[in-house]
Design an enzyme around this catalytic site. Sequence first.
Site, PDB file in Angstrom:
ATOM      1  N   ASP A  46      -1.990   8.768  -6.308  1.00 22.56           N
ATOM      2  CA  ASP A  46      -2.259   9.291  -4.963  1.00 22.56           C
ATOM      3  C   ASP A  46      -1.536   8.438  -3.918  1.00 22.56           C
ATOM      4  O   ASP A  46      -1.540   8.746  -2.731  1.00 22.56           O
ATOM      5  CB  ASP A  46      -3.771   9.410  -4.681  1.00 22.56           C
ATOM      6  CG  ASP A  46      -4.472   8.075  -4.658  1.00 22.56           C
ATOM      7  OD1 ASP A  46      -3.848   7.049  -5.016  1.00 22.56           O
ATOM      8  OD2 ASP A  46      -5.669   8.040  -4.283  1.00 22.56           O
ATOM      9  N   SER A  47      -0.850   7.389  -4.382  1.00 21.84           N
ATOM     10  CA  SER A  47       0.044   6.628  -3.500  1.00 21.84           C
ATOM     11  C   SER A  47       1.123   7.551  -2.928  1.00 21.84           C
ATOM     12  O   SER A  47       1.769   7.201  -1.937  1.00 21.84           O
ATOM     13  CB  SER A  47       0.686   5.455  -4.253  1.00 21.84           C
ATOM     14  OG  SER A  47       1.244   5.893  -5.480  1.00 21.84           O
ATOM     15  N   GLU A 117     -10.860   6.141  -9.474  1.00 22.30           N
ATOM     16  CA  GLU A 117     -11.166   4.800  -8.957  1.00 22.30           C
ATOM     17  C   GLU A 117     -12.680   4.581  -8.970  1.00 22.30           C
ATOM     18  O   GLU A 117     -13.453   5.542  -8.838  1.00 22.30           O
ATOM     19  CB  GLU A 117     -10.644   4.660  -7.514  1.00 22.30           C
ATOM     20  CG  GLU A 117      -9.130   4.675  -7.453  1.00 22.30           C
ATOM     21  CD  GLU A 117      -8.593   4.429  -6.036  1.00 22.30           C
ATOM     22  OE1 GLU A 117      -9.368   4.035  -5.142  1.00 22.30           O
ATOM     23  OE2 GLU A 117      -7.384   4.652  -5.850  1.00 22.30           O
ATOM     24  N   GLU A 184      -6.715  -3.844 -10.172  1.00 19.25           N
ATOM     25  CA  GLU A 184      -5.823  -4.020  -9.017  1.00 19.25           C
ATOM     26  C   GLU A 184      -6.254  -5.201  -8.164  1.00 19.25           C
ATOM     27  O   GLU A 184      -7.430  -5.305  -7.754  1.00 19.25           O
ATOM     28  CB  GLU A 184      -5.784  -2.733  -8.165  1.00 19.25           C
ATOM     29  CG  GLU A 184      -4.866  -2.898  -6.949  1.00 19.25           C
ATOM     30  CD  GLU A 184      -4.398  -1.603  -6.309  1.00 19.25           C
ATOM     31  OE1 GLU A 184      -4.620  -0.528  -6.887  1.00 19.25           O
ATOM     32  OE2 GLU A 184      -3.794  -1.691  -5.219  1.00 19.25           O
TER      33      GLU A 184
HETATM   34  O1  KIV Z   1      -1.829   5.630  -6.633  1.00 18.86           O
HETATM   35  C1  KIV Z   1      -1.217   4.836  -7.363  1.00 18.86           C
HETATM   36  O2  KIV Z   1       0.009   4.834  -7.439  1.00 18.86           O
HETATM   37  C2  KIV Z   1      -2.014   3.912  -8.161  1.00 18.86           C
HETATM   38  C3  KIV Z   1      -1.312   2.830  -8.913  1.00 18.86           C
HETATM   39  C4  KIV Z   1      -0.575   1.929  -8.056  1.00 18.86           C
HETATM   40  C5  KIV Z   1      -2.208   2.131  -9.871  1.00 18.86           C
HETATM   41  O3  KIV Z   1      -3.201   4.038  -8.195  1.00 18.86           O
END
Ligand code: KIV
Length: 267
Positions: A46-47, A117, A184
């Site tokens: 979701d990044s 998460e 993380e």
């Molecule tokens: O959203 C993401 O890219 C992530 C990773 C960095 C673990 O959760």
Amino acid sequence: MMKKPTVDEILEKKKQGEPILILTAYDALWASLLTESGVDIILVGDSVGMVLLGYETTTSVTMEEMIHHAKAARRGAPGALLIGDMPFGSYHQSPQESVANAFRFIREAGCDAVKIEWHSRVVEMVQAMIAAGISVMGHVGLTPQTASQLGGYKVQGKDPQRAKEILEGAVALEKAGCFSVVLECIPDSLASEITKKLNIPTVGIGAGVHCDGQVLVTQDLLGLFNRFTPKFVKRYADLREEAVKAIRQFTQEVKEKKFPSMEQTFQ
Ligand code: KIV
């Protein structure tokens, strides 16, 4: 070319002490590029919200956006082990809603598994997804979707109480049936303790070298995303600078009428 590892093969890697390699991709171009680079797993994180869509945080990302990007990544990497990151709000309200949203990643987007998460009711949601036959990856420590409750984007688990909570969270996710867990932004000693305690693999991002695998955002390691660079990111290239240089050269050549030359011209 990438050979799709099974979830069992990922578990086996921990036993063999072979590092698990995960990078993010949000579309077909980058997913196809990753399959040529020897990673084990592609994460449609979701990044994407911050890296590609220009949101301030990941909490704005919707299910529709995630499905759109996961579908594209799958088209670019038909043979990859693809994990879809469930966005904020999609696995928080009820086990039924969580399962329905997780099914969308599998059925509509062709993902092999989903990532969630940690939140206070997450174990219940994970149990329901696992019972429905969905493979789930957990995520503890700094969980960006709930960063505002954790005091922002900062290292978690420096004090014994928070370290205990993170360890217990990881154990609870293993018990609930997760096949692996992302750690993380926690001290390496805590990551090492969790890695030793769990039978499932840990995948670190800002959690030191003792995890069973490592994950990074591809655009971070290539130097494409420049809004901020966390301490845990190593830049292996500066593609942003390269891209700007190339585009400047194009604009210059167009202005000077050097492009297109005869080589790019039909006569
Ligand atoms: O959203 C993401 O890219 C992530 C990773 C960095 C673990 O959760």
